[in-house]
Design an enzyme around this catalytic site. Sequence first.
Site, PDB file in Angstrom:
ATOM      1  N   SER A  27      43.885  13.291 125.901  1.00  0.00           N
ATOM      2  CA  SER A  27      43.636  14.633 126.414  1.00  0.00           C
ATOM      3  C   SER A  27      42.930  14.534 127.752  1.00  0.00           C
ATOM      4  CB  SER A  27      42.764  15.424 125.434  1.00  0.00           C
ATOM      5  OG  SER A  27      42.257  16.599 126.021  1.00  0.00           O
ATOM      6  N   TYR A  58      34.781  16.013 120.945  1.00  0.00           N
ATOM      7  CA  TYR A  58      36.214  15.776 121.105  1.00  0.00           C
ATOM      8  C   TYR A  58      36.501  15.006 122.394  1.00  0.00           C
ATOM      9  CZ  TYR A  58      41.173  16.851 121.882  1.00  0.00           C
ATOM     10  OH  TYR A  58      42.520  16.766 122.120  1.00  0.00           O
TER      11      TYR A  58
END
Length: 254
Positions: A140, A153
Site C-alpha cells: 500500500s 496498518y
Amino acid sequence: MSLAAKNRIVVITGANEGIGYHMLTSLLERGYRVAGLDINGEHISALQKIHPERVRFIACDVTEDDAVTTAIEGIIDDWGRIDILVNNAGVFNFAPFEAQTLADTKREFEVNYFGYLRMIHAVLPHMRAQNEGIIHNVSSGAGLVGHPGLTGYASTKGAIEALVRSLRLELQHENVSCTLMHPPLSNTESAAELGYPKSLLSDPADVGRKLAAQIESTDRVITADWQTKLGLYLSQRLPYMVKKGTERFVSPAK
C-alpha cells in the site's frame, strides 16, 4: 483458456471478497487453477461448485501456524505444486494513534506482516524444490508515505516493503521471485471506512483484473495501471501532496 495458464496453480489469501476475489475470478477466466484462502468462503465456495476442478476454497486463518501449513500441504497433495502465491489478506484499524491499543496494532501485524511470512515460509521450500515460483505481496502507498489514522496498518506495509527488498536479494540467483503489488485505493468494504469520495476510489473488479493480467510478472513493483505508478512516484517525491490530501483526517490545531 490460455495454454500457458492451463496447468498453473495460484494461491490467493484474503480471496473471498474485494480485490482478492476479483483476481481469483479473472485468473479462473484465464485458465489458471486457483486456491482461495480466507476465514470465510461464501463467494469462493460458490465458484468451486461451478468449477470443481479449478477452484478450491480453503478455510485458513493466516495468523495460525498450523492452519497455514495444513492449507499449503493440502493444495500440494491435491494439485501437486504451487506456482504463484499472492499474499493479499489484510486488516486495518482506522483511528487516531492514541485511540489505538497495542492489541489493535499487534492484530494488524499478525495478519498483514506475519501472515505473509507464514505463507512464504510454507510455500518457499516447495518453490525452491521445483526450481520455479513467484511470490506476490500486496502492499500500500500508506507503507511508503504514511496516512493519518493508519499508523499500525502503514507500519505493516512499510515492513512488507523492507521484507520484499531483502528477500529479493537473497533469491537473486534462484528461479523464485518476490514482488510488491500496489493496487490503487479501491471501493472495497474495508476502504469505505476511510470516507474517501467514491469518485476517488477505483473499482475493485477492474483492479483485480488488471493485477491478474500481470500475475506472471517478476518485476519488483507491480502496479494496476500507470496512474497508480505515477501517483506513487509523485507522493514519494512531493510529500506536501500527501499532507494536503490527508488534512481532513487530522484534528485542527487548538
